[in-house]
Motif scaffolding. Structure first.
Motif, PDB file in Angstrom:
ATOM      1  N   ILE A 188       2.381  -5.709   8.791  1.00 35.56           N
ATOM      2  CA  ILE A 188       2.451  -4.823   7.902  1.00 35.56           C
ATOM      3  C   ILE A 188       3.671  -4.724   7.020  1.00 35.56           C
ATOM      4  N   TYR A 189       3.485  -5.018   5.717  1.00 30.85           N
ATOM      5  CA  TYR A 189       4.602  -5.350   4.587  1.00 30.85           C
ATOM      6  C   TYR A 189       4.768  -4.628   3.563  1.00 30.85           C
ATOM      7  N   ASN A 190       5.730  -4.090   2.926  1.00 32.63           N
ATOM      8  CA  ASN A 190       6.048  -3.458   1.654  1.00 32.63           C
ATOM      9  C   ASN A 190       5.140  -2.391   1.464  1.00 32.63           C
ATOM     10  N   CYS A 191       4.947  -1.418   2.448  1.00 32.25           N
ATOM     11  CA  CYS A 191       4.262  -0.122   2.293  1.00 32.25           C
ATOM     12  C   CYS A 191       5.059   1.135   2.299  1.00 32.25           C
ATOM     13  N   GLN A 201      11.704  -4.674  10.708  1.00 32.99           N
ATOM     14  CA  GLN A 201      12.688  -5.301   9.879  1.00 32.99           C
ATOM     15  C   GLN A 201      12.675  -4.586   8.578  1.00 32.99           C
ATOM     16  N   ASN A 202      13.865  -4.430   8.272  1.00 31.54           N
ATOM     17  CA  ASN A 202      14.148  -3.878   6.792  1.00 31.54           C
ATOM     18  C   ASN A 202      13.135  -2.751   6.566  1.00 31.54           C
ATOM     19  N   ILE A 203      13.702  -1.497   7.199  1.00 31.79           N
ATOM     20  CA  ILE A 203      12.894  -0.223   7.111  1.00 31.79           C
ATOM     21  C   ILE A 203      13.647   0.725   6.489  1.00 31.79           C
ATOM     22  N   GLN A 204      13.227   1.582   5.571  1.00 32.91           N
ATOM     23  CA  GLN A 204      14.090   2.372   4.867  1.00 32.91           C
ATOM     24  C   GLN A 204      13.610   3.886   4.873  1.00 32.91           C
ATOM     25  N   MET A 205      14.354   4.647   5.364  1.00 28.10           N
ATOM     26  CA  MET A 205      13.779   6.107   5.736  1.00 28.10           C
ATOM     27  C   MET A 205      14.768   7.323   4.757  1.00 28.10           C
ATOM     28  N   ILE A 206      13.950   8.254   4.396  1.00 28.97           N
ATOM     29  CA  ILE A 206      15.027   9.313   3.687  1.00 28.97           C
ATOM     30  C   ILE A 206      14.180  10.527   4.050  1.00 28.97           C
ATOM     31  N   VAL A 236       3.084  -7.226  16.534  1.00 27.35           N
ATOM     32  CA  VAL A 236       2.851  -6.546  15.559  1.00 27.35           C
ATOM     33  C   VAL A 236       4.284  -6.892  14.736  1.00 27.35           C
ATOM     34  N   TRP A 237       4.210  -6.882  13.547  1.00 28.98           N
ATOM     35  CA  TRP A 237       5.446  -7.493  12.557  1.00 28.98           C
ATOM     36  C   TRP A 237       5.285  -6.341  11.530  1.00 28.98           C
ATOM     37  N   VAL A 238       6.437  -5.436  11.356  1.00 24.21           N
ATOM     38  CA  VAL A 238       6.481  -4.346  10.299  1.00 24.21           C
ATOM     39  C   VAL A 238       7.755  -4.752   9.515  1.00 24.21           C
ATOM     40  N   SER A 239       7.517  -4.915   8.180  1.00 26.24           N
ATOM     41  CA  SER A 239       8.707  -5.150   7.412  1.00 26.24           C
ATOM     42  C   SER A 239       8.718  -4.699   6.077  1.00 26.24           C
ATOM     43  N   ASP A 240      10.266  -4.325   5.494  1.00 27.05           N
ATOM     44  CA  ASP A 240      10.236  -3.761   4.198  1.00 27.05           C
ATOM     45  C   ASP A 240       9.389  -2.594   3.691  1.00 27.05           C
ATOM     46  N   CYS A 241       9.431  -1.636   4.599  1.00 28.98           N
ATOM     47  CA  CYS A 241       8.469  -0.429   4.401  1.00 28.98           C
ATOM     48  C   CYS A 241       9.533   0.765   4.199  1.00 28.98           C
ATOM     49  N   THR A 242       9.223   1.899   3.363  1.00 28.74           N
ATOM     50  CA  THR A 242       9.889   2.770   3.058  1.00 28.74           C
ATOM     51  C   THR A 242       9.218   4.253   3.232  1.00 28.74           C
ATOM     52  N   PHE A 243       9.792   4.915   4.185  1.00 23.44           N
ATOM     53  CA  PHE A 243       9.140   6.224   4.317  1.00 23.44           C
ATOM     54  C   PHE A 243      10.161   7.308   3.961  1.00 23.44           C
ATOM     55  N   ILE A 244       9.357   8.280   2.973  1.00 26.22           N
ATOM     56  CA  ILE A 244      10.200   9.436   2.506  1.00 26.22           C
ATOM     57  C   ILE A 244       9.592  10.530   2.936  1.00 26.22           C
ATOM     58  N   GLY A 245      10.221  11.707   3.740  1.00 29.66           N
ATOM     59  CA  GLY A 245      10.026  12.779   4.223  1.00 29.66           C
ATOM     60  C   GLY A 245       8.813  12.871   5.144  1.00 29.66           C
ATOM     61  N   THR A 246       8.554  11.845   5.975  1.00 29.95           N
ATOM     62  CA  THR A 246       7.664  11.959   6.969  1.00 29.95           C
ATOM     63  C   THR A 246       8.293  12.694   8.017  1.00 29.95           C
ATOM     64  N   ASP A 247       7.390  13.376   8.968  1.00 29.81           N
ATOM     65  CA  ASP A 247       7.813  14.099  10.116  1.00 29.81           C
ATOM     66  C   ASP A 247       8.573  13.153  10.998  1.00 29.81           C
ATOM     67  N   VAL A 248       8.204  12.003  11.254  1.00 34.02           N
ATOM     68  CA  VAL A 248       8.769  10.943  12.169  1.00 34.02           C
ATOM     69  C   VAL A 248       8.911   9.654  11.465  1.00 34.02           C
ATOM     70  N   GLY A 249       9.750   8.787  11.476  1.00 34.68           N
ATOM     71  CA  GLY A 249       9.741   7.580  10.958  1.00 34.68           C
ATOM     72  C   GLY A 249       8.785   6.580  11.669  1.00 34.68           C
ATOM     73  N   CYS A 254       0.625  -1.240  -0.023  1.00 32.23           N
ATOM     74  CA  CYS A 254      -0.038  -0.115  -0.033  1.00 32.23           C
ATOM     75  C   CYS A 254       0.934   1.379  -0.035  1.00 32.23           C
ATOM     76  N   SER A 255       0.481   2.382  -0.340  1.00 32.17           N
ATOM     77  CA  SER A 255       0.876   3.632  -0.517  1.00 32.17           C
ATOM     78  C   SER A 255       0.208   4.760   0.307  1.00 32.17           C
ATOM     79  N   PHE A 256       0.808   5.716   0.881  1.00 28.73           N
ATOM     80  CA  PHE A 256       0.266   6.741   1.840  1.00 28.73           C
ATOM     81  C   PHE A 256       0.826   8.012   1.769  1.00 28.73           C
TER      82      PHE A 256
END
Length: 552
Positions: A331-334, A388-393, A356-369, A300-302
């Motif tokens: 929560i996966y690949n969001c 696990q496997n979270i990328q933030m930019i 709760v398991w969160v993996s393979d997600c990407t956050f770009i320009g959020t206030d907080v990750g 999903c995309s937000f």
């Protein structure tokens, strides 16, 4: 008939029976094959079984010109679908203006490509109902789409669902450019006296004060709230006490408040959706999972105006009394492009959050990750969460934030006793987290009466202005961590116990600083070949024994 033929025919009949009954692939098994095993037991989750009958809204005199309301057409199609035992409500290409839609059990709302479900801006189309918002039972305007006390319900297709949120939402001046603000004022509505907030109507602006006037009145009826209807903004998609839910494909946008709110639901599949709100949208959350269990949210995309993916479980005494946790969530690949938090827990978490398991997600320009928030009085336990496997930019503030003084509420010298209103955060793991260009890598602030504890970080690659700060914490472990931080001190500890850094790499050209303060700070360890020929400069406060930091 030969015996083997009888057996074969029996097997075929069994296959046909299960196929016609709508049994599908176990989605839990599929997602675990993608993410790898999770350290808790997930229930089996299947797609809902929807009868193969179709009810096209064109057959009910619906008009897709965006000008004529189709509320009656949807009501008739849904009524016929329910009488037939369920089926698919088909929304073809077009712009379909409508009032609220109430889906029932065994129904699928399917939006074809090019279909726009546009909800009315006439707020009188939304009757007041007993509902829930921000963790409390409240009277609200009914939601554009409602799924209440239902089973086997789906919303699918590639169309767009637009909540006409601009007709409901207040806007804060500082979130807009000068040109945008002037255009908003010229569109109508009212600006409050201090000039800081625009409201779509006087009733919306005065709604909070009017509702406070009802608090001490006896025998208040739902119709007594009508003067404040414009203030009582609904969520776009409201799901309550329902199970076996599939949301797959559509775009949800422009919500009056939160976009999607499953409350007291179970066995939920949410995938392939896009959730959009203007960044200035007040309470414009993406999805709020509240007191719900067995949830798969993936692909999903937000891009929203508040927290993107949020996990809640009720507020304060009400949430504790309800006592229903949010649990068994994957929560996966969001991807989150904008939001106050990429994945957020709290602040209404009084019924607890676990597994709760969160993996393979990407956050770009959020206030907080990754954001964890609460305050005194909430109570509840948040535990057994894994990231696990979270990328933030380009995270604006903290890549990872724990704060039990959310919005600095409760920052006083008096330390209360630990009681049922004391929130607990513990047993939370982070593995393989990458953050580039945040203001702060990690900030953890517990309560002086009850520390945040048992937080484990492994394989962290963090690039930021500021490093790690731990306040009122116990048993915090960092292993295999790169802190590419511009400002000293790299690490700050205030009233921290049992904190360790193993294999820490700090690529600074000079020696780096570690500051420790607070008379209760103890047992802080720096272990392994961590410094790459650099020596840490340890600075301790007046009440801290210099031996509190051990370099091994």
């Amino acid at each position: 008939m030969r015996k083997e033929h009888v057996i074969i025919n029996f097997v075929v009949l069994i296959f046909i029976f299960f196929s016609s009954a709508g049994f599908t692939e176990n989605l839990t098994e599929w997602i675990l094959a993608e993410t790898g095993p999770v350290p808790f037991e997930m229930g089996d989750i299947y797609e809902p079984s929807i009868p193969e009958k179709e009810f096209n809204i064109l057959d009910y005199n619906a008009t897709g010109n965006g000008l004529e309301k189709n509320t009656k057409a949807f009501e008739k199609a849904i009524d016929d679908c329910e009488k037939a035992g369920g089926g698919r409500i088909l929304v073809p290409e077009g712009i379909w203006l409508t009032g609220p839609i109430n889906l029932k059990s065994n129904m699928e709302l399917f939006l074809e490509k090019g279909a726009v479900l546009l909800f009315s801006k006439d707020l009188s189309d939304y009757p007041l109902v007993h509902s829930s918002f921000e963790g409390l039972e409240q009277v609200r305007s009914t939601s554009p789409i409602n799924i209440v006390d239902a089973e086997n319900v789906a919303i699918t297709g590639s169309g767009i669902i637009d909540g006409s949120g601009g007709a409901w939402r207040p806007v804060k001046r500082f979130k807009m450019t000068f040109k945008q603000w002037n255009a908003l004022k010229e569109s109508g509505g009212v600006v409050q006296e201090d000039g800081d907030i625009w409201w779509p109507s006087p009733g919306a602006m005065q709604g909070a004060e009017y509702i406070r006037s009802l608090e001490n009145k006896p025998d208040v009826k739902i119709e007594d709230y009508l003067p404040a209807r414009d203030f009582l903004r609904p969520v776009l998609l409201r799901l309550v006490n329902s199970k076996n839910i599939l949301i797959d494909g559509p775009t949800f946008q422009n919500s009056p408040a939160w976009n999607i709110h499953p409350l007291l639901c179970e066995n939920i599949i949410i995938r392939n959706i896009t959730v959009r709100n203007p960044w200035f949208s007040q309470n414009g959350d993406g999805i709020d999972l509240e007191s719900s269990k067995n949830v798969l949210l993936y692909d999903c995309s937000f891009d929203v105006g508040d927290d993107a993916i949020c996990i809640k479980s009720g507020r304060d005494e009400f949430g504790r009394k309800r006592g229903v946790a949010s649990e068994n969530i994957i929560i996966y690949n969001c991807t989150v492009y904008h939001g106050h938090g990429g994945v957020t827990t709290g602040s209404e978490m009084s019924g607890g959050v676990n597994n709760v398991w969160v993996s393979d997600c990407t956050f770009i320009g959020t206030d907080v990750g990754l954001r964890f928030k609460s305050i005194r009085g909430r109570g509840g336990v948040v535990e057994n969460m894994y990231f696990q496997n979270i990328q933030m930019i380009d995270v604006l503030f903290e890549a990872i934030l724990f704060d039990l003084f959310y919005e600095n509420i409760g920052l006083v010298d008096d330390i209360p006793k630990v009681d049922e209103g004391t929130p607990i955060f513990r047993n939370i793991d982070f593995d393989t987290i990458t953050s580039l260009n945040a203001e702060t890598s990690v900030f953890i602030r517990g309560l002086p009466e009850l520390y945040i504890k048992d937080i484990h970080f492994n394989n962290m690659k963090m690039s930021s202005e500021k490093g790690v700060k731990c306040i009122f914490t116990d048993n915090i472990k960092f292993e295999n961590t790169i802190l590419n931080v511009k400002e000293n001190p790299i690490i700050e500890i205030m009233q921290g116990e049992n904190i360790s850094f193993s294999q820490l790499y700090v690529p600074l050209p000079e020696n780096f600083e570690i500051h420790v303060d607070g008379e209760k700070s103890k047992n802080i360890k720096l272990q392994g070949d961590m410094f790459m020929d650099k020596k840490p400069v340890i600075q301790c406060g007046e009440n801290v024994d210099k031996d509190v930091v051990v370099i091994d």
